[in-house]
Design an enzyme around this catalytic site. Structure first.
Site, PDB file in Angstrom:
ATOM      1  N   CYS A 208       0.636  -1.241   0.062  1.00  0.00           N
ATOM      2  CA  CYS A 208       0.024  -0.246  -0.187  1.00  0.00           C
ATOM      3  C   CYS A 208       1.121   1.164   0.002  1.00  0.00           C
ATOM      4  CB  CYS A 208      -0.796   0.093   1.285  1.00  0.00           C
ATOM      5  SG  CYS A 208      -1.790   2.225   1.696  1.00  0.00           S
ATOM      6  N   GLU A 209       0.956   2.509  -1.224  1.00  0.00           N
ATOM      7  CA  GLU A 209       1.761   3.336  -1.285  1.00  0.00           C
ATOM      8  C   GLU A 209       1.526   4.041   0.496  1.00  0.00           C
ATOM      9  OE1 GLU A 209      -1.200   6.328  -4.062  1.00  0.00           O
ATOM     10  OE2 GLU A 209       0.347   4.605  -4.816  1.00  0.00           O
ATOM     11  N   HIS A 210       0.053   3.972   1.045  1.00  0.00           N
ATOM     12  CA  HIS A 210      -0.437   5.276   2.008  1.00  0.00           C
ATOM     13  C   HIS A 210       0.605   4.650   2.957  1.00  0.00           C
ATOM     14  CE1 HIS A 210      -3.981   5.022  -0.691  1.00  0.00           C
ATOM     15  NE2 HIS A 210      -3.376   6.526  -0.658  1.00  0.00           N
ATOM     16  N   HIS A 211       0.775   3.065   3.711  1.00  0.00           N
ATOM     17  CA  HIS A 211       1.472   3.021   4.722  1.00  0.00           C
ATOM     18  C   HIS A 211       2.277   1.948   4.528  1.00  0.00           C
ATOM     19  CE1 HIS A 211      -2.979   3.541   5.883  1.00  0.00           C
ATOM     20  NE2 HIS A 211      -2.923   4.144   6.424  1.00  0.00           N
TER      21      HIS A 211
ATOM     22  N   GLN B 135      -4.502  -0.564  -5.020  1.00  0.00           N
ATOM     23  CA  GLN B 135      -5.353  -1.873  -5.899  1.00  0.00           C
ATOM     24  C   GLN B 135      -6.219  -1.733  -6.567  1.00  0.00           C
ATOM     25  OE1 GLN B 135      -7.499  -5.201  -3.042  1.00  0.00           O
ATOM     26  NE2 GLN B 135      -8.451  -5.705  -5.285  1.00  0.00           N
TER      27      GLN B 135
ATOM     28  N   HIS C 245      -5.597  -6.167   2.722  1.00  0.00           N
ATOM     29  CA  HIS C 245      -4.938  -5.263   3.045  1.00  0.00           C
ATOM     30  C   HIS C 245      -4.389  -5.281   4.979  1.00  0.00           C
ATOM     31  CE1 HIS C 245      -5.558  -3.068  -1.442  1.00  0.00           C
ATOM     32  NE2 HIS C 245      -6.519  -3.829  -1.030  1.00  0.00           N
TER      33      HIS C 245
ATOM     34  N   CYS D  53      -3.082  -2.581   5.985  1.00  0.00           N
ATOM     35  CA  CYS D  53      -3.467  -1.766   6.466  1.00  0.00           C
ATOM     36  C   CYS D  53      -4.256  -1.565   7.192  1.00  0.00           C
ATOM     37  CB  CYS D  53      -3.062  -0.750   5.365  1.00  0.00           C
ATOM     38  SG  CYS D  53      -4.225  -1.097   4.571  1.00  0.00           S
TER      39      CYS D  53
END
Length: 207
Positions: free
Chosen positions: A97-100, A138, A166, A168
């Protein structure tokens, strides 16, 4: 780590200023994170961790150094007149995940209707790897795989579904263990014909 993937900057806007850190800088960053987490990066068990982490990142994010066009460059036109659906289902993948920057893990189902020939079946699994081994969402991963197939194979239609869990969501935040996220996209004949959509969905659910 001697063999390094193409810098992340290669996939960013050409106007973005990007300088890739050195190996020493990357390892120093890992030591900083270890200390920030509350542990001592100089204790015996963690001394080699920065080098291990950077090696692992070289594998986990190897997609930045890979090209979808190269993976799909070889096609076969002698298929005995076959022009029906080609489907590879249950392709395992893991991404981050590019956020976490924590993993999401799942499987991909990919189908296309040939027009200018077919590609080796293993190449579809390799294509998933090209984009999955990058920082991702995704939704974006789904779109990138389809766009690459359309660009390099020129099929009459493409269908894809990704199912993933996920971390996250399951390891942090709401901690929704076992929750599955599904994304799909249809192009060409699959987008125009509901019968073809239903056929794709029936084939990936058949066991």
């Amino acid at each position: 780590m001697d063999a390094r993937p193409t810098p992340l900057g290669a996939v960013l806007s050409s106007t973005a200023a990007f300088t890739r850190p050195t190996q020493d800088e990357a390892e120093a960053a890992v030591r900083t994170l270890i200390a920030w987490a509350g542990d001592d990066p100089t204790r015996e068990g963690l001394l080699e961790t920065p080098a291990r982490v950077t090696r692992a990142y070289g594998e986990l994010f190897a997609g930045y150094g890979q090209d979808a066009g190269t993976v799909l460059s070889k096609t076969f036109k002698d298929v005995g007149g076959y022009d029906d659906i080609v489907l590879v289902r249950d392709i395992p993948f893991n991404s981050h995940c590019e956020h976490h920057m924590v993993p999401f893990v799942g499987k991909a189902h990919i189908a296309y209707l040939p027009h200018d020939g077919v590609v080796g079946l293993s190449k579809l699994a390799r294509l998933v790897e090209v984009f999955a081994r990058r920082l991702q969402t995704q939704e974006n991963l789904t779109a990138q795989i389809v766009d690459a197939i359309n660009e390099h194979l020129n099929p009459r239609g493409t269908a894809i579904m990704l199912e993933a869990e996920h971390m996250c969501m399951s390891m942090r935040g709401v901690r929704a263990h076992g929750a599955s996220t599904i994304t799909h996209r249809f192009t060409g004949v699959f987008a125009e014909d509901r019968v073809e959509q239903d056929r794709f969905l029936a084939l990936i659910s058949r066991r």
